[in-house]
Design a protein around this motif. Structure first.
Motif, PDB file in Angstrom:
ATOM      1  N   LYS A  42      23.342  41.347   0.758  1.00  0.00           N
ATOM      2  CA  LYS A  42      24.456  40.580   1.312  1.00  0.00           C
ATOM      3  C   LYS A  42      25.670  40.710   0.396  1.00  0.00           C
ATOM      4  CE  LYS A  42      21.201  37.295   3.306  1.00  0.00           C
ATOM      5  NZ  LYS A  42      20.046  38.063   2.785  1.00  0.00           N
ATOM      6  N   LEU A  53      25.682  35.897   8.852  1.00  0.00           N
ATOM      7  CA  LEU A  53      24.896  37.123   8.955  1.00  0.00           C
ATOM      8  C   LEU A  53      23.588  36.891   9.695  1.00  0.00           C
ATOM      9  CD1 LEU A  53      25.505  38.611   5.404  1.00  0.00           C
ATOM     10  CD2 LEU A  53      26.258  39.599   7.578  1.00  0.00           C
ATOM     11  N   PRO A  57      25.325  38.310  13.379  1.00  0.00           N
ATOM     12  CA  PRO A  57      25.390  39.438  12.452  1.00  0.00           C
ATOM     13  C   PRO A  57      26.518  40.426  12.725  1.00  0.00           C
ATOM     14  CG  PRO A  57      23.445  39.578  13.877  1.00  0.00           C
ATOM     15  CD  PRO A  57      24.023  38.221  14.058  1.00  0.00           C
ATOM     16  N   GLY A  60      29.483  39.097  11.075  1.00  0.00           N
ATOM     17  CA  GLY A  60      29.313  39.163   9.630  1.00  0.00           C
ATOM     18  C   GLY A  60      29.447  40.575   9.098  1.00  0.00           C
ATOM     19  N   TRP A  61      28.961  41.559   9.844  1.00  0.00           N
ATOM     20  CA  TRP A  61      29.028  42.954   9.389  1.00  0.00           C
ATOM     21  C   TRP A  61      30.467  43.458   9.323  1.00  0.00           C
ATOM     22  CZ3 TRP A  61      24.654  44.783  13.175  1.00  0.00           C
ATOM     23  CH2 TRP A  61      23.414  44.403  12.643  1.00  0.00           C
ATOM     24  N   GLY A  90      22.407  41.965   5.655  1.00  0.00           N
ATOM     25  CA  GLY A  90      23.861  42.057   5.542  1.00  0.00           C
ATOM     26  C   GLY A  90      24.395  43.475   5.614  1.00  0.00           C
ATOM     27  N   SER A  92      25.136  46.739   7.775  1.00  0.00           N
ATOM     28  CA  SER A  92      25.348  47.089   9.178  1.00  0.00           C
ATOM     29  C   SER A  92      24.754  48.462   9.500  1.00  0.00           C
ATOM     30  CB  SER A  92      26.845  47.112   9.484  1.00  0.00           C
ATOM     31  OG  SER A  92      27.448  48.243   8.868  1.00  0.00           O
TER      32      SER A  92
END
Length: 331
Positions: A42, A53, A57, A60-61, A90, A92
């Protein structure tokens, strides 16, 4: 002198920061002869970052990529033989692709120590993975090209004295799933001569307040048993040394055996667990392991009296941290 299994190998290692296990894994890889570059999976350990995340997600990515692509450019190793990723929540799919492009000769190994349903969009990353392993036997049966590999114990658990004078059950775990209900029911079922030494790690007092609003079973538990800082490995070892059995409650959405399972067996203590999957493993022995129903937990009165069999050499070899790493990285 025996050659080190990873002598001269360069490893780029991503792993969640989880009770210091990432440091133990890094140290063992280095002890096996590897040069390791480590980073958390992360970009930040802030609770909000972790929450986004986990829940959203793809959002978050978008921000994680900006961090990780810059980190890789400035601090990533020039070359590596293995890219070893545990969970990778975390990271991608775009970053997985970038790792493959930057290190085309490296093997990219992905291991999940969580059920795949809890790690969203893992399927989008698999095209870039050389080998995929998981601790969850159900996932391994339902998915293609995933190899089952249970977890491990750390060597310091082998040094505990298995002898204990009283009937004491120890539990330590994070407040999640149905653990409050199970703990409450276990406490109700125990006879007066059995001590229950349980501890629940809570992320914040606000979280505990919310739990008490939505899960009334938690009100039955002793407030002194809630802790707000992770229990140190030394403290856990101290509690383990005083108990005769350890309670293990896996998350209801998981079937994989927890790390605690292997630590308890290695320590020479008895194990009380809600995870029925343990019966399918080579080290299962009803004299050592009591499987309970999480909805109606009953521990037979004679379980504490049964003589423990010795820990086999094969268990120590396969389920040690080195055995785990050897099977995943060396094959």
């Amino acid at each position: 002198m025996m050659a080190l299994p990873l002598a001269g190998k360069r490893i780029l290692f991503f792993c969640p920061k989880t009770f210091g296990y990432e440091n133990e894994i890094t140290a063992e890889l280095e002890a096996m002869g590897a040069t390791v570059t480590f980073h958390s999976d992360k970009p930040s350990e802030h609770p909000w970052v972790k929450g986004i995340l986990r829940l959203i997600p793809k959002l978050g990515w978008y921000f994680a990529d900006r961090y990780f692509f810059t980190w890789l450019k400035n601090f990533g190793p020039e070359n590596c033989d293995f890219i070893f990723i545990i969970k990778g929540e975390g990271l991608s799919p775009n970053f997985f692709k970038a790792l493959r492009e930057r290190y085309p000769k490296a093997q990219l190994l992905l291991h999940l120590w969580d059920s795949i349903k809890n790690v969203k969009y893992t399927d989008l990353k698999l095209p870039f993975v050389t080998e995929f392993t998981s601790f969850d036997p159900v996932d391994c049966k339902s998915l293609q090209n995933v190899r089952y590999r249970p977890l491990f114990f750390l060597n310091n658990y082998l040094n505990l004295d298995p002898a204990t004078p009283d009937k004491r059950i120890f539990f330590i775990g994070t407040l999640n799933g149905d653990r409050p209900k199970v703990i409450s029911k276990v406490a109700e079922s125990l006879k007066d001569d059995v001590l229950f030494d349980y501890w629940l790690f809570v992320r914040s007092k606000l979280e505990l307040i919310l739990w008490k609003i939505f899960d009334r079973s938690i009100v039955q538990l002793d407030n002194k048993r809630f802790i707000y800082a992770s229990m140190s490995r030394e403290a856990i070892a101290s509690h383990l040394s005083k108990c005769s059995a350890v309670l293990d409650i896996e998350h209801p959405k998981q079937t994989g055996l927890t790390m605690r399972t292997f630590e308890v067996v290695a320590s020479g203590k008895k194990l009380v667990t809600t995870n029925k999957a343990i019966k399918d493993h080579d080290f299962y022995d009803p004299a050592r392991v009591c499987v309970i129903d999480r909805n109606n937990p009953k521990i037979p009165s004679d379980f504490f009296e049964l003589k423990l069999p010795p820990i086999s050499d094969s268990f120590i070899t396969r389920y040690s941290l080195r055995g785990w790493l050897s099977e995943i990285l060396v094959g």
